[in-house]
Write a protein that holds these residues in place. Structure first.
Motif, PDB file in Angstrom:
ATOM      1  N   GLN A  18      11.236  33.895  15.715  1.00  0.00           N
ATOM      2  CA  GLN A  18      10.155  33.990  14.717  1.00  0.00           C
ATOM      3  C   GLN A  18       9.402  35.314  14.840  1.00  0.00           C
ATOM      4  O   GLN A  18       9.084  35.955  13.841  1.00  0.00           O
ATOM      5  N   PHE A  19       9.102  35.724  16.083  1.00  0.00           N
ATOM      6  CA  PHE A  19       8.380  36.984  16.318  1.00  0.00           C
ATOM      7  C   PHE A  19       9.144  38.166  15.725  1.00  0.00           C
ATOM      8  O   PHE A  19       8.551  39.057  15.132  1.00  0.00           O
TER       9      PHE A  19
ATOM     10  N   ALA B 271      11.840  37.936  13.441  1.00  0.00           N
ATOM     11  CA  ALA B 271      12.145  37.731  12.017  1.00  0.00           C
ATOM     12  C   ALA B 271      10.950  38.074  11.134  1.00  0.00           C
ATOM     13  O   ALA B 271      11.110  38.572  10.022  1.00  0.00           O
ATOM     14  N   SER B 272       9.723  37.817  11.622  1.00  0.00           N
ATOM     15  CA  SER B 272       8.540  38.104  10.817  1.00  0.00           C
ATOM     16  C   SER B 272       8.187  39.590  10.860  1.00  0.00           C
ATOM     17  O   SER B 272       7.254  40.032  10.198  1.00  0.00           O
ATOM     18  N   GLY B 273       8.910  40.366  11.673  1.00  0.00           N
ATOM     19  CA  GLY B 273       8.673  41.805  11.733  1.00  0.00           C
ATOM     20  C   GLY B 273       7.548  42.204  12.666  1.00  0.00           C
ATOM     21  O   GLY B 273       7.226  43.380  12.785  1.00  0.00           O
ATOM     22  N   ASN B 274       6.941  41.233  13.334  1.00  0.00           N
ATOM     23  CA  ASN B 274       5.839  41.564  14.229  1.00  0.00           C
ATOM     24  C   ASN B 274       6.320  42.217  15.520  1.00  0.00           C
ATOM     25  O   ASN B 274       5.619  43.046  16.092  1.00  0.00           O
ATOM     26  N   ALA B 275       7.503  41.825  15.972  1.00  0.00           N
ATOM     27  CA  ALA B 275       8.139  42.541  17.078  1.00  0.00           C
ATOM     28  C   ALA B 275       9.335  43.265  16.471  1.00  0.00           C
ATOM     29  O   ALA B 275      10.111  42.662  15.737  1.00  0.00           O
TER      30      ALA B 275
END
Lengths: 244, 223
Positions: A167-168, A170-174
């Motif tokens: 999730q981290f 895929a959401s582009g946050n990492a």
């Protein structure tokens, strides 16, 4: 009137009994949840039995089982926890169902992830918590092997299992992170972004064991499913998610 | 041994979030207690929403909203606000949103209980509206502000789902007590889990006890 009620109750009981008897609850480690859903769909089509799936990190599911969770079968991401469950008398037998692969993944296409990693050209690197998830441990071992473990410390974000880690990223946050190949590989190809498959000798082999738990020992659905797993159909599904 | 850095991070978070909640919550709840606006219901519903939503829903939308791939995330970046997920500021923002209803409710009740009479009396004595607010309304609302602070503080101490979703479990930055307890339980380190969980429970209980005691004394004195 009362008679009618009684009859309908009995009919209802018989109606539901086969449904009730023919079900099983299976705990599945995050990395195998996708393949497991595919296997379950195929299995229920062939046998009309259905499994109920519950997913979490291997450590989380293990803790739930030790504390009395009503699972029949446990698909772990390592060999240690199934073995421990057998030693504790909570499970009867275990078998290796897959060997997992670790990949470095980013949603941006066309990246040279290795040079990105060695040059430290990113702000966040996501891995699963090495204490809870075998793939997190493998990520830690790989980074140590590349002599980068100390260097990435300040940029590391830890997911409580592989799903939050995915999730981290895929959401582009990492920008990038280590996940199981099965999470980004489907039907013989990578889904999106850039992937680097970590050389297999960078980390200890991720042998994934399943264990039949005490509650599932005499469950016919579990026996049927284990037999199904040995079939070529099932093996092909598992392989299509990138397991060895 | 329990990692005290986690306790320190959690306390710091709770203090900052409580301060932010009072700054945001006091004007909103004062407006809610006095306004005749037809948007009042909408504002009230929006402010209560975080209380009924699962924290994972809130965390998930914040993760998506604040992502560098989203328009909002890019706008924040242009304003010079660094990436919020995985940072202390990020979990502080998330916790402020999540704890807002727990502060608004007691504050609103307090402002409503005061009614309009004290402000009208102050006005006849030629006090300006801001004078009235700071020297009459706020002191009278003190038990409500006290309750709101304690509720906001304790709720933030125990914050879990939102932090889990956007925190990233980074020591000294986003690793808070509730997440650490969860990890201890998963790793079957029950001793450490008991120490943290028990401590958190005792502290919250003592705070709520103090809150009720102070409020009762205040009520007795003024009634």
């Amino acid at each position: 009137m009362l008679r009618l009620w009684r009859i309908s109750l009995i009919v209802l009981c018989f109606w539901f009994k086969p449904l009730y008897a023919a079900s099983a609850i299976v705990a599945v480690a995050n990395n195998f949840y996708g393949p497991m859903k595919a296997l379950n769909a195929d299995f229920s089509q062939q046998t009309e039995h259905a499994l109920q799936l519950s997913t979490g990190s291997t450590g989380q599911l293990y803790a739930q089982i030790v504390n009395g969770a009503p699972f029949d079968l446990f698909f772990a991401a390592d060999t240690l926890r199934p073995q421990t469950l057998i030693e504790k008398g909570l499970g009867s037998s275990s078998f290796t169902y897959a060997q997992g692969c670790l990949v470095l993944w980013s949603t941006s296409p066309g990246l040279d992830l290795v040079s990105l990693l060695t040059q430290q050209d990113f702000t966040h690197l996501a891995i699963a918590d090495p204490k809870l998830a075998p793939y997190g441990l493998a990520a830690q071992q790989s980074l140590s092997k590349m002599a980068l473990w100390q260097a990435v410390q300040a940029k590391l974000v830890l997911g409580n299992g592989l799903n939050p880690t995915y999730q981290f990223i895929a959401s582009g946050n990492a920008e990038l992170g280590f996940v199981a190949k099965s999470q980004v590989f489907k039907q013989g190809q990578y889904r999106e972004g850039s992937v680097w498959q970590v050389p297999i000798d960078y980390y200890q082999p991720i042998l994934q064991d399943a264990v039949i738990l005490r509650k599932g020992q005499n469950n016919p659905v579990i026996n049927a499913f284990i037999n199904y797993l040995k079939t070529e159909r099932a093996q092909a599904i598992i392989k299509s998610y990138g397991y060895q | 041994m329990v990692d005290w850095l986690v306790v320190a991070t959690t306390l710091k978070l709770a203090f900052i979030v409580t301060a932010a909640l009072l700054v945001i919550g006091i004007p909103i709840s004062w407006w809610l207690s006095h306004s005749q606006s037809r948007f009042k219901g909408v504002v009230e519903a929006v402010c209560t929403l975080p209380m009924v939503l699962p924290p994972t829903v809130l965390g998930f939308y914040l993760l998506v909203l604040l992502s560098p791939n989203s328009a909002f995330g890019q706008a924040l970046d242009k304003l010079g606000i660094a990436q919020l997920p995985f940072s202390f500021a990020g979990i502080a923002v998330a916790c402020t949103i999540h704890s807002l209803p727990f502060v608004i409710q007691p504050l609103k009740n307090a402002f409503e209980a005061i009614g309009s009479q004290p402000a009208e009396v102050a006005a006849t004595l030629r006090a300006s509206p801001s004078d009235t607010f700071f020297h009459v309304t706020l002191p009278l609302a003190w038990p409500g502000i006290f309750s709101a602070s304690i509720m906001g503080f304790c709720h933030t101490l125990g914050e879990f789902g939102v932090v889990l979703m956007i925190g990233g479990n980074i020591p000294g930055k986003t690793r808070v007590m509730s997440v650490e307890i969860y990890n201890y339980v998963e790793a079957l380190e029950y001793g450490k889990a008991h120490l943290l969980a028990g401590g958190l429970m005792l502290f919250s209980f003592a705070s709520l006890l103090l809150m009720h005691w102070v409020n009762n004394r205040y009520r007795l004195r003024f009634s």
